[in-house]
Design a protein around this motif. Structure first.
Motif, PDB file in Angstrom:
ATOM      1  N   PRO A 157       0.819  -1.215   0.000  1.00 25.50           N
ATOM      2  CA  PRO A 157       0.000   0.000   0.000  1.00 25.50           C
ATOM      3  C   PRO A 157       0.855   1.269   0.000  1.00 25.50           C
ATOM      4  N   THR A 158       0.270   2.345  -0.471  1.00 24.36           N
ATOM      5  CA  THR A 158       0.974   3.626  -0.507  1.00 24.36           C
ATOM      6  C   THR A 158       0.585   4.527   0.664  1.00 24.36           C
ATOM      7  N   SER A 159      -0.566   4.294   1.292  1.00 29.58           N
ATOM      8  CA  SER A 159      -1.055   5.171   2.360  1.00 29.58           C
ATOM      9  C   SER A 159      -1.083   4.452   3.699  1.00 29.58           C
ATOM     10  N   ALA A 160      -1.148   5.251   4.789  1.00 28.25           N
ATOM     11  CA  ALA A 160      -1.248   4.678   6.134  1.00 28.25           C
ATOM     12  C   ALA A 160      -2.543   3.888   6.292  1.00 28.25           C
ATOM     13  N   PHE A 161      -3.619   4.399   5.673  1.00 23.70           N
ATOM     14  CA  PHE A 161      -4.889   3.687   5.720  1.00 23.70           C
ATOM     15  C   PHE A 161      -4.761   2.321   5.042  1.00 23.70           C
ATOM     16  N   GLY A 162      -4.100   2.308   3.886  1.00 19.90           N
ATOM     17  CA  GLY A 162      -3.899   1.049   3.167  1.00 19.90           C
ATOM     18  C   GLY A 162      -3.083   0.054   3.969  1.00 19.90           C
ATOM     19  N   VAL A 163      -2.065   0.552   4.685  1.00 18.70           N
ATOM     20  CA  VAL A 163      -1.259  -0.323   5.540  1.00 18.70           C
ATOM     21  C   VAL A 163      -2.123  -0.925   6.643  1.00 18.70           C
ATOM     22  N   GLY A 164      -2.983  -0.098   7.237  1.00 19.50           N
ATOM     23  CA  GLY A 164      -3.870  -0.579   8.291  1.00 19.50           C
ATOM     24  C   GLY A 164      -4.801  -1.669   7.791  1.00 19.50           C
ATOM     25  N   VAL A 165      -5.368  -1.460   6.615  1.00 20.43           N
ATOM     26  CA  VAL A 165      -6.263  -2.461   6.027  1.00 20.43           C
ATOM     27  C   VAL A 165      -5.505  -3.759   5.758  1.00 20.43           C
ATOM     28  N   LEU A 166      -4.303  -3.632   5.185  1.00 20.74           N
ATOM     29  CA  LEU A 166      -3.508  -4.818   4.877  1.00 20.74           C
ATOM     30  C   LEU A 166      -3.164  -5.585   6.150  1.00 20.74           C
ATOM     31  N   ASN A 167      -2.801  -4.875   7.212  1.00 13.46           N
ATOM     32  CA  ASN A 167      -2.491  -5.550   8.480  1.00 13.46           C
ATOM     33  C   ASN A 167      -3.705  -6.300   9.027  1.00 13.46           C
ATOM     34  N   CYS A 168      -4.880  -5.705   8.870  1.00 10.98           N
ATOM     35  CA  CYS A 168      -6.112  -6.386   9.315  1.00 10.98           C
ATOM     36  C   CYS A 168      -6.355  -7.650   8.498  1.00 10.98           C
ATOM     37  N   ILE A 169      -6.147  -7.559   7.190  1.00  8.99           N
ATOM     38  CA  ILE A 169      -6.325  -8.728   6.316  1.00  8.99           C
ATOM     39  C   ILE A 169      -5.336  -9.829   6.706  1.00  8.99           C
ATOM     40  N   MET A 170      -4.068  -9.449   6.947  1.00  2.36           N
ATOM     41  CA  MET A 170      -3.062 -10.432   7.333  1.00  2.36           C
ATOM     42  C   MET A 170      -3.426 -11.088   8.667  1.00  2.36           C
ATOM     43  N   GLY A 171      -3.989 -10.278   9.585  1.00  2.19           N
ATOM     44  CA  GLY A 171      -4.423 -10.832  10.863  1.00  2.19           C
ATOM     45  C   GLY A 171      -5.516 -11.865  10.686  1.00  2.19           C
ATOM     46  N   LEU A 172      -6.460 -11.581   9.791  1.00  2.00           N
ATOM     47  CA  LEU A 172      -7.546 -12.524   9.527  1.00  2.00           C
ATOM     48  C   LEU A 172      -7.017 -13.803   8.880  1.00  2.00           C
ATOM     49  N   VAL A 173      -6.110 -13.643   7.920  1.00  2.37           N
ATOM     50  CA  VAL A 173      -5.500 -14.808   7.264  1.00  2.37           C
ATOM     51  C   VAL A 173      -4.784 -15.674   8.293  1.00  2.37           C
ATOM     52  N   SER A 174      -4.073 -15.017   9.221  1.00  7.26           N
ATOM     53  CA  SER A 174      -3.359 -15.732  10.268  1.00  7.26           C
ATOM     54  C   SER A 174      -4.328 -16.456  11.192  1.00  7.26           C
ATOM     55  N   PHE A 175      -5.408 -15.763  11.589  1.00  5.50           N
ATOM     56  CA  PHE A 175      -6.407 -16.345  12.495  1.00  5.50           C
ATOM     57  C   PHE A 175      -7.062 -17.580  11.874  1.00  5.50           C
ATOM     58  N   LEU A 176      -7.331 -17.517  10.572  1.00  3.34           N
ATOM     59  CA  LEU A 176      -7.974 -18.630   9.880  1.00  3.34           C
ATOM     60  C   LEU A 176      -6.985 -19.720   9.474  1.00  3.34           C
ATOM     61  N   ARG A 177      -5.696 -19.462   9.765  1.00  2.00           N
ATOM     62  CA  ARG A 177      -4.624 -20.409   9.443  1.00  2.00           C
ATOM     63  C   ARG A 177      -4.571 -20.737   7.952  1.00  2.00           C
ATOM     64  N   LEU A 178      -4.753 -19.721   7.149  1.00  2.13           N
ATOM     65  CA  LEU A 178      -4.624 -19.887   5.703  1.00  2.13           C
ATOM     66  C   LEU A 178      -3.150 -19.812   5.320  1.00  2.13           C
ATOM     67  N   ASP A 179      -2.824 -20.365   4.173  1.00  4.64           N
ATOM     68  CA  ASP A 179      -1.425 -20.431   3.738  1.00  4.64           C
ATOM     69  C   ASP A 179      -1.076 -19.173   2.951  1.00  4.64           C
ATOM     70  N   LEU A 180      -0.469 -18.205   3.636  1.00  7.81           N
ATOM     71  CA  LEU A 180      -0.106 -16.938   2.989  1.00  7.81           C
ATOM     72  C   LEU A 180       0.965 -17.128   1.919  1.00  7.81           C
ATOM     73  N   ALA A 181       1.845 -18.115   2.120  1.00 16.21           N
ATOM     74  CA  ALA A 181       2.941 -18.335   1.173  1.00 16.21           C
ATOM     75  C   ALA A 181       2.419 -18.626  -0.232  1.00 16.21           C
ATOM     76  N   LYS A 182       1.249 -19.266  -0.331  1.00 21.21           N
ATOM     77  CA  LYS A 182       0.678 -19.594  -1.640  1.00 21.21           C
ATOM     78  C   LYS A 182       0.321 -18.330  -2.418  1.00 21.21           C
ATOM     79  N   TRP A 183       0.048 -17.235  -1.702  1.00 16.18           N
ATOM     80  CA  TRP A 183      -0.337 -16.000  -2.378  1.00 16.18           C
ATOM     81  C   TRP A 183       0.868 -15.306  -3.002  1.00 16.18           C
ATOM     82  N   PHE A 184       2.013 -15.403  -2.327  1.00 16.95           N
ATOM     83  CA  PHE A 184       3.154 -14.588  -2.728  1.00 16.95           C
ATOM     84  C   PHE A 184       4.295 -15.372  -3.379  1.00 16.95           C
TER      85      PHE A 184
END
Length: 437
Positions: free
Chosen positions: A369-396
């Motif tokens: 993200p380019t903005s602080a708001f975008g960073v906040g949203v991305l961190n929330c998404i990453m938190g949800l992915v972590s909570f659901l134990r999804l495989d983040l490595a497959k995305w990147f």
């Protein structure tokens, strides 16, 4: 055959391991005055792990492995927003932290030690030029010495000098820069604190900037500064000009938050600093005549895929296997062309899938993200992915990108007479010693 390998990095040492095991005369030249054991943490994934096991080096690898247990994302206050543990099951895809993490220098030393005594290493020199004639390659080295070889292999990295010579002086290079993506690497002294774990920590800042810390020892932390930028100062800094690169990065990271001030100060003082422009190397053919390429020199997938070390190890294994399969007759030079063709045909489907879309998509950096708001949203998404134990490595990362491709079996890739060459000669030496006594 008499084989020259240019470059004593991961791919060059891996190829020297296999070719010398097959009984070929292997000479490895490296322009650095000794084994260049610099670089930070790297990993193996998928078929790269299989190749390591077939080399018989898993136990030695694990003895030197980096003790990283997982990967976390923190916000500007240092609070954890997401956590992804390493996959320690021995099965399935690796996580963002692989179960096979190691410092680049340790892997170089491991491969070199396993090859020492079978291959000849010459440091402080490089290939100046070469010419094919009379079914051999005549090579001139820096300093004027010349020698002839049946095969020359460029394993000298993404900025390969061998590749440029192979393509010819008027041909465009096959290296493509990826959308202004830069990554700086260095280490900084920082004693481990009480209760601190060996966990990789990422911080995402506005402006497509990121900081990544990894601890591999109680006294030192690895630092990665990754960003996407069209900064004139960064673009204008000559590759390898540490002073200019450091100044450009220090300016670009101003106000990034978290521990940026501490990290920029450490960067200015670091003597192991290295700044890389993310690139892709893509060729229609990896060989020309009796010259071929392996590893980043031929098919660098860029660090954004997480597959660079794996590609180098697997490519070296397949190249050596095809040489074993095609050049095992009475005249070992007869079907080298067939071996190099088969190397391309067998390994290209793998590399095509790893490199797919990389030139137009810079992986995780395209999502920054380019903005602080975008960073906040991305961190929330990453938190949800972590909570659901999804495989983040497959995305990147690209470990899961390779479909319908299988690593050739050792028995078909390396004929038994070749695989047991070392054991056979050892038995002969024992018999000769017994006879003499």
């Amino acid at each position: 055959m008499k084989v020259l390998i240019s470059g004593a990095g991961i791919a060059g040492n891996a190829l020297a391991f296999w070719l010398s095991k097959l009984g070929h005369e292997v000479i490895v030249v490296e322009w650095f005055p000794n084994l260049r054991a610099t670089g930070l943490q790297i990993d193996l994934r998928g078929p790269g792990i299989q190749v390591l096991r077939r080399m018989g080096l898993e136990e030695a690898f694990r003895a030197k492995a980096a003790p990283e247990h997982g990967f976390q994302i923190v916000d500007g206050s240092g609070r954890r927003r997401a956590y992804f543990p390493a996959n320690k099951s021995g099965k399935g895809l690796q996580s963002l932290t692989s179960d096979f993490e190691i410092m680049r220098g340790d892997l170089c030393h491991l491969l070199h030690h396993a090859t020492e005594g079978r291959a000849t290493y010459v440091f402080g020199t490089s290939i100046e030029s070469y010419e094919e004639k009379d079914s051999v390659v005549e090579v001139q080295f820096a300093g004027g010495r010349t020698d002839t070889f049946d095969l020359v292999v460029g394993a000298d990295g993404q900025w390969s000098k061998t590749r440029k010579m192979m393509l010819g002086p008027d041909a465009p290079d096959a290296l493509y820069l990826l959308g202004g993506v830069y990554t700086a690497y260095f280490t900084m002294p920082r004693p481990i604190e009480e209760g601190e774990e060996y966990i990789a920590t990422a911080y995402i800042a506005p402006g497509r900037r990121g900081l990544f810390l990894r601890r591999h020892s109680p006294d030192t932390v690895q630092v990665y500064m990754g960003c996407t930028s069209d900064s004139d100062k960064l673009r204008g800094a000559r590759r390898g000009d540490m002073k200019a690169e450091k100044e450009a990065l220090a300016e670009f990271y101003q106000g990034a938050g978290w521990r940026t001030r501490e990290i920029v100060k450490a960067m200015r003082e670091a003597d192991d600093f290295y700044c890389e422009r993310m690139c892709l190397v893509k060729l229609d053919a990896w060989s020309r005549g009796r010259v071929t390429l392996v590893g980043d020199a031929g098919y660098c997938p860029s660090a954004t895929t997480g597959m660079g070390t794996t590609c180098g190890m697997v490519g070296a294994y397949i190249l050596a296997g095809e040489i074993a399969r095609h050049c095992g007759g009475n005249d070992t030079k007869d079907d080298l062309a067939g071996a190099l063709k088969a190397y391309d045909e067998k390994f290209r489907p793998f590399m095509d899938q790893v490199q797919k879309g990389v030139a137009s998509d810079t992986g995780m950096w395209s999502s920054m993200p380019t903005s602080a708001f975008g960073v906040g949203v991305l961190n929330c998404i990453m938190g949800l992915v972590s909570f659901l134990r999804l495989d983040l490595a497959k995305w990147f990362l690209k470990e899961d990108a390779v479909k319908d491709w299988k690593l050739p079996e050792a028995r078909s890739n390396f004929p038994l007479r070749s695989l047991y060459f070392e054991e056979f000669t050892t038995q002969c030496h024992v018999l000769n010693f017994q006879s003499a006594n």
